[in-house]
Design an enzyme around this catalytic site. Structure first.
Site, PDB file in Angstrom:
ATOM      1  NE  ARG A  65      -3.833   0.483   2.025  1.00 43.82           N
ATOM      2  CZ  ARG A  65      -4.501   1.094   3.004  1.00 43.82           C
ATOM      3  NH1 ARG A  65      -4.530   0.568   4.219  1.00 43.82           N
ATOM      4  NH2 ARG A  65      -5.117   2.237   2.788  1.00 43.82           N
ATOM      5  CB  CYS A  85      -1.620   3.805   9.424  1.00 43.26           C
ATOM      6  SG  CYS A  85      -2.966   4.329  10.534  1.00 43.26           S
TER       7      CYS A  85
END
Length: 268
Positions: free
Chosen positions: A168, A226
């Site tokens: 990611r 995050c």
């Protein structure tokens, strides 16, 4: 304050312990259903979306911090008081429970992650929901020195660490947030690698090596993010366990940043 990570065998000697089950899944499974199917004896269930986050708005990211008043009201209703020692756990190495533990520690309460999580208990689990009397939990403001905003996350003077999995971070695959990639200048430090294959935390020395490898020094200002400010807390607790100064949480994280027209980076 207690160390940010404790082992199950250390807990019996600790006073006023409240276990908090913070299981949460990105694949649609119900954390509450998992809790009701079996949890540590006496544990409360702390819901990510209703207790640990405010209702998401278009500009705040997926899991903005709740107001201090809302958080206090919810924790008191669960039977938690300011002088309780909260031990948070999940079944994912602590990456979800870290949000609760960080929130409590940031506001001056004793809290820690259970090393190894649910599997570390090793005894028969309890089902159902235990009844606890309401607690006395004060509304305390989120300390500004422990929070970072979008400008801080984009500031090259800070060491910005990304807790998401490497794919990611690189932008290989993004199915949750508006854009793929990462904040330019950020360093990839997947939080799930703070633990070993059994879900036990690495030693402080091993964690320190991980942080040093991405440029963290004793005098660095660290900003942790995050996808939505949840698993970033795991890196902040690991940072503390490794002996560094406290870092800062960027609550909006990639879910907020990627919804803007600010530049994004891809690759490693």
């Amino acid at each position: 304050m207690i160390d940010p990570v404790v082992r199950i065998e250390e807990i019996e000697a600790l006073p006023r312990v409240v276990f908090a089950d913070v299981r949460y899944y990105l694949d649609g499974r119900s954390g509450r259903a998992a809790y009701e199917g079996g949890h540590l004896p006496g544990a409360i269930f702390v819901d990510m979306d209703t207790v640990l986050a405010a209702h998401a708005g278009p500009d705040g990211g997926r899991h903005p911090l709740p107001s201090p008043e809302a958080f206090a009201e919810q924790m008191a209703a669960l039977g938690v008081s300011d002088d309780d020692l909260v031990i948070g756990y999940d079944d994912a190495g602590g990456v979800m429970a870290a949000r609760l533990v960080w929130m409590l520690r940031a506001t001056g309460r004793d809290a820690a992650l259970l090393d190894g999580g649910l599997d570390a208990y090793g005894k028969m689990l309890e089902t159902g929901t235990p009844q606890r009397a309401p607690g006395s939990f004060e509304a305390r403001p989120w300390p500004s020195e422990k929070l970072a905003g979008i400008d801080d996350a984009a500031d090259a003077r800070n060491v910005v660490i990304d807790a998401r999995q490497a794919e990611r971070f690189r932008g290989d695959n993004e199915t949750i947030d508006p854009r793929a990639g990462h904040i330019p200048g950020a360093r990839s430090l997947p939080c799930r690698e703070n633990v070993d294959g059994a879900g036990m935390f690495l030693t402080p020395a091993e964690l320190r090596e991980r942080f040093v490898a991405v440029g963290v020094t004793d005098d660095a200002t660290v900003v942790s993010y995050c996808g939505s400010g949840v698993t970033a807390c795991h890196n902040l607790l690991a940072l503390e366990r490794a002996g560094f100064a406290p870092g800062r949480l960027y609550p909006g994280s990639w879910s907020q940043y990627s919804a803007t027209d600010r530049p994004a980076a891809t690759g490693s």
